[in-house]
Design a protein around this motif. Structure first.
Motif, short mmCIF file in Angstrom:
data_model
loop_
_atom_site.label_atom_id
_atom_site.label_comp_id
_atom_site.label_asym_id
_atom_site.label_seq_id
_atom_site.Cartn_x
_atom_site.Cartn_y
_atom_site.Cartn_z
N GLU A 80 0.83 -1.19 0.00
CA GLU A 80 0.00 0.00 0.00
C GLU A 80 0.88 1.26 0.00
OE1 GLU A 80 -3.18 -0.14 -0.34
OE2 GLU A 80 -3.51 -2.28 0.03
N ALA A 81 0.31 2.38 -0.40
CA ALA A 81 1.03 3.65 -0.37
C ALA A 81 1.40 4.00 1.07
CB ALA A 81 0.17 4.75 -0.98
N GLY A 82 2.66 4.39 1.28
CA GLY A 82 3.12 4.78 2.60
C GLY A 82 3.40 3.62 3.54
N GLU A 83 3.40 2.39 3.03
CA GLU A 83 3.56 1.19 3.86
C GLU A 83 4.95 0.59 3.67
OE1 GLU A 83 0.95 -2.84 4.58
OE2 GLU A 83 1.52 -2.35 2.52
N THR A 84 5.41 -0.13 4.70
CA THR A 84 6.64 -0.90 4.61
C THR A 84 6.32 -2.38 4.73
OG1 THR A 84 7.99 0.86 5.60
CG2 THR A 84 8.91 -1.35 5.62
N LEU A 89 12.41 9.65 6.45
CA LEU A 89 12.17 9.98 5.05
C LEU A 89 10.80 9.48 4.59
CD1 LEU A 89 15.69 9.15 3.57
CD2 LEU A 89 14.68 11.42 3.82
N GLN A 90 10.40 8.32 5.08
CA GLN A 90 9.09 7.80 4.74
C GLN A 90 7.98 8.71 5.25
OE1 GLN A 90 7.86 4.04 6.62
NE2 GLN A 90 7.05 3.40 4.64
N ASP A 91 8.13 9.20 6.49
CA ASP A 91 7.12 10.10 7.05
C ASP A 91 7.08 11.43 6.30
OD1 ASP A 91 6.52 8.18 8.93
OD2 ASP A 91 7.81 9.02 10.48
#
Length: 367
Positions: free
Chosen positions: A38-42, A199-201
């Motif tokens: 999903e978008a924004g997921e790891t 960076l992800q946030d």
């Protein structure tokens, strides 16, 4: 709609050929792998060496071509892309390799390494390129003056930051992290992990995080997919998997985590037998030759990956019959308190021990 969706991916590599050059034996590196991000997921891919984790990561980027299956990125079939569409896709998905020294051109300066994707994708005019390179270096905690240096002049942690900056240069939506911290010291490892999370946030990135280190996975992943001999045997949210693993292979992996507390309650689940070869994988469930819970059905029938109402998927015929995992997985999660302290000490902040470490506001020169 998922950002990335892989369905029934298959990749077999020829291991030997006959006199006419035709393959006669294959390494079944990936055999029917399906997952989504999903978008924004790891999403973390974990498992033993040789289970197919890195091969899957290259298949979804089309660095190698699959023999079968489908990959969709934002709803579009990636395998149908022509040359121009594939180049445009490269802007959306990048990869960070395990060895930062081998993945950086030793003949190019850092400025040239970071400027190359900007030029290739026409992301910045020549007069703006230098400023953009300096912004990228600051973003990963390095000083702009480092742009004039060569990769051999940096430590391992600094080189990995440069590799991250190169991946960020094209402003991607998805980054595949292929064992990005396994070659680094523990203290530097925690800094890089916190940098990736920050960076992800900030940028809304999605990660596929390939690793064999479960302590690292617990720290960074939202969901975990456990791989064994080219297939996924269990998928769940990170906390759910670590609290109650269902597949025997997942339990064995978690029980092998070193426990720093002498009084921590936990029983090692030691697997018997040799690791099967991907050249001649066992019939039925590929884990049955080492599984202490195997029955006759496991030897002849391939278990399906079945998802429950909570999204926890397991490929095991005996999931409902297995004993509770509380006696197998250490009660404290099996993670070293020292690692937890290091993660806290090097967390992203403008004050305390982390100042000047990996804080975006304070570039690091200490690695």
């Amino acid at each position: 709609m998922a950002l990335l969706e892989a369905t029934d991916l298959v990749k077999h590599f020829p291991a030997s050929r006959n006199l006419f050059g035709r393959p006669r034996a294959f390494v079944r590196a990936v055999d029917g792998v399906s997952f989504h991000v999903e978008a924004g997921e790891t999403l973390a891919l974990v498992g033993e060496s040789g289970c197919g984790k890195s091969t899957v990561s290259r298949l979804v980027l089309r660095l190698i071509e699959p023999d079968a299956g489908h990959v969709r990125f934002e709803g579009r079939d990636l395998l149908s892309f022509d040359t121009n569409e594939l180049r445009a896709f490269r802007r959306q998905a990048q990869i960070i390799f395990q060895d930062p020294y081998a993945s950086l051109n030793p003949r190019m300066t850092v400025g040239q390494i970071l400027g190359e994707p900007l030029k290739l994708h026409a992301l910045a005019p020549p007069e703006r390129r230098r400023a953009r390179i300096e912004d990228l270096l600051r973003l990963v905690g390095l000083e702009p003056r480092f742009a004039r240096r060569y990769p051999h002049e940096f430590s391992g942690g600094q080189r990995q930051r440069i590799a991250i900056a190169r991946a960020l240069a094209v402003e991607p939506k998805l980054i595949i992290c292929d064992e990005p911290v396994s070659a680094l010291d523990v203290s530097i490892r925690s800094q890089i992990l916190n940098l990736l999370r920050d960076l992800q946030d900030r940028l809304g990135l999605s990660y596929i995080f390939v690793s064999h280190d479960l302590a690292v996975v617990k720290h960074i992943a939202d969901r975990v997919a456990v791989m064994n001999l080219g297939g996924i045997v269990e998928t769940a949210e990170t906390q759910a998997l670590f609290a109650a693993p269902r597949h025997p292979y997942s339990r064995a992996l978690l029980s092998a985590i070193p426990v720093a507390k002498p009084r921590a309650k936990g029983e090692r689940m030691i697997l018997q037998g040799e690791l099967p070869s991907a050249l001649h994988p066992p019939s039925g469930c590929r884990f049955h030759t080492r599984c202490p819970f195997a029955i006759d059905r496991c030897r002849v029938e391939v278990p399906k990956l079945i998802t429950d109402e909570k999204g926890h998927a397991t490929a095991c015929h005996r999931t409902a019959e297995l004993p509770a995992a509380s006696g197998i997985v250490p009660s404290d999660g099996g993670f070293s308190p020292a690692l937890e302290k290091l993660v806290a000490a090097f967390s992203l902040s403008e004050e305390g021990p982390a100042a000047g470490g990996i804080g975006i506001t304070g570039p690091s020169t200490s690695l």
